[in-house]
Write an enzyme that holds these catalytic residues in place. Sequence first.
Site, short mmCIF file in Angstrom:
data_model
loop_
_atom_site.label_atom_id
_atom_site.label_comp_id
_atom_site.label_asym_id
_atom_site.label_seq_id
_atom_site.Cartn_x
_atom_site.Cartn_y
_atom_site.Cartn_z
N PRO A 13 0.78 -1.24 0.00
CA PRO A 13 0.00 0.00 0.00
C PRO A 13 0.81 1.29 0.00
O PRO A 13 0.29 2.34 -0.33
CB PRO A 13 -0.82 -0.10 1.28
CG PRO A 13 -0.07 -1.03 2.16
CD PRO A 13 0.64 -1.99 1.25
N ASP A 36 3.97 1.93 -11.68
CA ASP A 36 2.87 2.88 -11.60
C ASP A 36 3.25 4.05 -10.72
O ASP A 36 4.23 4.00 -9.99
CB ASP A 36 1.63 2.19 -11.00
CG ASP A 36 1.02 1.20 -11.97
OD1 ASP A 36 1.35 1.28 -13.16
OD2 ASP A 36 0.23 0.35 -11.52
N LYS A 58 0.05 7.59 -14.43
CA LYS A 58 -0.42 8.91 -14.87
C LYS A 58 -0.19 9.91 -13.75
O LYS A 58 -0.47 9.65 -12.59
CB LYS A 58 -1.89 8.86 -15.28
CG LYS A 58 -2.82 8.32 -14.22
CD LYS A 58 -4.25 8.35 -14.70
CE LYS A 58 -5.07 7.44 -13.80
NZ LYS A 58 -6.46 7.40 -14.09
N GLY A 89 0.99 -0.79 -7.36
CA GLY A 89 0.60 -0.52 -5.98
C GLY A 89 -0.31 -1.61 -5.44
O GLY A 89 -1.08 -2.22 -6.18
N GLY A 90 -0.20 -1.88 -4.14
CA GLY A 90 -1.09 -2.86 -3.51
C GLY A 90 -0.85 -4.26 -4.03
O GLY A 90 0.29 -4.72 -4.12
N ASP A 91 -1.92 -4.92 -4.42
CA ASP A 91 -1.84 -6.25 -5.03
C ASP A 91 -2.08 -6.10 -6.53
O ASP A 91 -2.97 -5.35 -6.95
CB ASP A 91 -2.92 -7.17 -4.42
CG ASP A 91 -2.83 -8.55 -5.02
OD1 ASP A 91 -2.11 -9.39 -4.45
OD2 ASP A 91 -3.46 -8.80 -6.08
N MET A 171 -10.94 4.02 -5.55
CA MET A 171 -11.16 4.91 -6.69
C MET A 171 -12.55 5.56 -6.65
O MET A 171 -13.19 5.73 -7.68
CB MET A 171 -10.98 4.16 -8.02
CG MET A 171 -9.57 3.69 -8.23
SD MET A 171 -9.37 2.73 -9.75
CE MET A 171 -10.01 1.15 -9.24
N1 SAH Z 1 -3.94 -2.66 -6.64
C1 SAH Z 1 -4.20 -1.61 -5.66
C2 SAH Z 1 -5.39 -0.77 -6.03
C3 SAH Z 1 -5.27 -0.05 -7.35
S1 SAH Z 1 -6.60 1.03 -7.67
C4 SAH Z 1 -4.34 -2.25 -4.28
O1 SAH Z 1 -4.43 -3.47 -4.16
O2 SAH Z 1 -4.29 -1.51 -3.30
C5 SAH Z 1 -6.01 2.54 -7.01
C6 SAH Z 1 -6.85 2.93 -5.81
O3 SAH Z 1 -6.42 2.19 -4.66
C7 SAH Z 1 -6.71 4.38 -5.39
O4 SAH Z 1 -7.57 5.21 -6.15
C8 SAH Z 1 -7.15 4.31 -3.95
O5 SAH Z 1 -8.55 4.20 -3.83
C9 SAH Z 1 -6.56 2.98 -3.51
N2 SAH Z 1 -5.23 3.11 -2.88
C10 SAH Z 1 -4.10 2.49 -3.26
N3 SAH Z 1 -3.09 2.78 -2.42
C11 SAH Z 1 -3.62 3.59 -1.47
C12 SAH Z 1 -3.10 4.21 -0.29
N4 SAH Z 1 -1.83 4.07 0.09
N5 SAH Z 1 -3.94 4.96 0.46
C13 SAH Z 1 -5.22 5.12 0.12
N6 SAH Z 1 -5.77 4.56 -0.98
C14 SAH Z 1 -4.99 3.80 -1.75
#
Ligand code: SAH
Length: 266
Positions: A13, A36, A58, A89-91, A171
């Site tokens: 995250p 990204d 972007k 980001g994230g998964d 989002m």
């Molecule tokens: N694959 C990512 C999500 C991608 S979509 C995951 O698993 O986390 C991108 C959205 O994820 C952002 O618009 C927001 O809603 C959320 N997001 C991702 N990282 C974040 C963070 N550190 N803090 C808050 N929202 C986050």
Amino acid sequence: MNKGKVWLIGAGPGEAALITVKGLHYIQSADVIVHDRLVNPELIAQAPEHCDIINVGKERNHHPIPQEEINQILVKHALAGKQIVRLKGGDPYVFGRGGEEAETLAQQGIEFEIIPGISSAIGGLAYAGIPVTHRDYASSFHVVTGHLSQGNEPQNWRALAQLDGTLIILMGMSRLAEICQQLIQFGKPPATPAAVIMYASQPRQEMTIATLATLAAEVEHHQLHAPALIVIGNVVRLTEILAFTSTPITLSSTAVMMNPLTRQVT
Ligand code: SAH
């Protein structure tokens, strides 16, 4: 020439050290990193010196690189025999379009692996002191997007309003007021605890806690914006006792010292 290989890696995250051991391992030996915007620069600084770094994220007010072009970048470098890290980001499979990228690779006969990451939907809430489930408050959680691609059916807020579990919306910030209003209209109690967490797990993390009825106005007042998580449900109450301050740890410094990029990162 041998075909290369692509690792689709979840960066977690935000806080750099939340990446998996396996993900970090492949960053440290990549020939090309395609990343990204939300990916922590500390992770990119772990790349070896010869590595090409390509930012396909972007920036605000700039046009995103079309998905088709990102797919082609991966394919091009793979056909040139490179070891490519696609860092998201994230998964990578949670709303990251990782599925689409992996499909392209599969169709082109390019070898790939997925290295899952901690999704902001779960780990981001944890950093705000909110457990997604809790025996007393929520026995399920539902992660949805507030933003649907053109031509898709709108989210079924009527059905989502009926669920008792924790509702997590990614989002969704540009449509926050509308989402809260729809959930109330379809029967979710206006007093349901609700929160927005911006930059979860990063030093600049900020959160607004309110109710479903007051969230949009509170968020506007405090000027929170994307990237942010919207969370609705009784687990939000727990932040009062479970919020904590993270002690970030730095990643192993060997690669950092060798990498000229780090100078831009500090
Ligand atoms: N694959 C990512 C999500 C991608 S979509 C995951 O698993 O986390 C991108 C959205 O994820 C952002 O618009 C927001 O809603 C959320 N997001 C991702 N990282 C974040 C963070 N550190 N803090 C808050 N929202 C986050």
